[in-house]
Design a protein around this motif. Structure first.
Motif, PDB file in Angstrom:
ATOM      1  N   SER A 254       2.416   1.731  -3.384  1.00 34.88           N
ATOM      2  CA  SER A 254       1.454   1.998  -4.459  1.00 34.88           C
ATOM      3  C   SER A 254       0.935   3.429  -4.475  1.00 34.88           C
ATOM      4  O   SER A 254       0.533   3.916  -5.531  1.00 34.88           O
ATOM      5  CB  SER A 254       0.274   1.026  -4.381  1.00 34.88           C
TER       6      SER A 254
ATOM      7  N   GLY B  28      -4.102   3.134   7.059  1.00 34.58           N
ATOM      8  CA  GLY B  28      -4.881   1.919   7.192  1.00 34.58           C
ATOM      9  C   GLY B  28      -4.957   1.477   8.638  1.00 34.58           C
ATOM     10  O   GLY B  28      -4.475   2.161   9.541  1.00 34.58           O
TER      11      GLY B  28
ATOM     12  N   ARG C 128      -6.725  -1.305   4.171  1.00 37.96           N
ATOM     13  CA  ARG C 128      -6.481   0.026   3.628  1.00 37.96           C
ATOM     14  C   ARG C 128      -7.652   0.950   3.958  1.00 37.96           C
ATOM     15  O   ARG C 128      -8.802   0.530   3.944  1.00 37.96           O
ATOM     16  CB  ARG C 128      -6.371  -0.018   2.104  1.00 37.96           C
TER      17      ARG C 128
ATOM     18  N   HIS D 260       0.829  -1.200   0.000  1.00 36.58           N
ATOM     19  CA  HIS D 260       0.000   0.000   0.000  1.00 36.58           C
ATOM     20  C   HIS D 260       0.867   1.255   0.000  1.00 36.58           C
ATOM     21  O   HIS D 260       0.628   2.194  -0.775  1.00 36.58           O
ATOM     22  CB  HIS D 260      -0.946  -0.022   1.202  1.00 36.58           C
TER      23      HIS D 260
ATOM     24  N   MET E 240      -0.117   7.014   2.810  1.00 34.29           N
ATOM     25  CA  MET E 240      -1.147   5.988   2.884  1.00 34.29           C
ATOM     26  C   MET E 240      -1.595   5.885   4.330  1.00 34.29           C
ATOM     27  O   MET E 240      -0.904   6.347   5.251  1.00 34.29           O
ATOM     28  CB  MET E 240      -0.640   4.646   2.381  1.00 34.29           C
TER      29      MET E 240
END
Length: 156
Positions: free
Chosen positions: A29, A37, A53, A26, A35
């Motif tokens: 990406s 989560g 996520r 994650h 990010m």
């Protein structure tokens, strides 16, 4: 924080390889954006077996240096996770092109006992992962060891 969210820490972040791999994938990406989560487990003392996520509600340049999780969406998901027999062990987010240390906004939002994984990520990939935890509401976060649970079958 609801009854389903455990505020009892275990002194280390025990995580399965699959969950940690999900965190890393994650972070890579969405780079150069942060990010975010949730780390999930089956109970206090059991390893984090799931990484879920969440969307970063920040956008543009702000999403490169901070994150926000939609509280209503988190509440709904937390109920779903509880129905699956999972509880929130903590949260995870990345620091693009920065160290895996807590910022002042990270510290301000920490719930004592929950684990906060920060992943340092760059264009080259994952640089560092650290987990932080506050012991009390007014306390400073302390680093806790990350241990990959290679024999997590004993925890199921």
């Amino acid at each position: 924080m609801s009854k389903r969210t455990s505020a009892v820490g275990t002194g280390e972040c025990l995580i399965t390889p699959e969950a940690l791999s999900g965190v890393f994938k994650h972070a890579i990406s969405v780079y150069p954006f942060e990010m975010c989560g949730v780390l999930l487990r089956k109970g206090v003392g059991s390893p984090v077996t799931e990484y879920r996520r969440m969307d970063n509600c920040e956008s543009g340049a702000e999403a490169m240096k901070s994150f926000t999780i939609d509280p209503l969406l988190f509440f709904r998901r937390e109920r779903e996770w509880a129905a699956e027999g999972l509880e929130v062990a903590g949260f995870c987010h990345s620091h693009p092109d920065a160290g895996a240390v807590t910022s002042s906004s990270d510290v301000a939002s920490m719930v004592p006992g929950l684990q906060y994984m920060i992943v340092s990520v760059s264009a080259e990939g994952i640089n560092e992962v650290r987990v932080w935890q506050k012991k009390s509401a007014g306390g400073e976060p302390v680093g806790i060891p990350v241990k990959v649970a290679d024999d997590f079958i004993n925890y199921i």
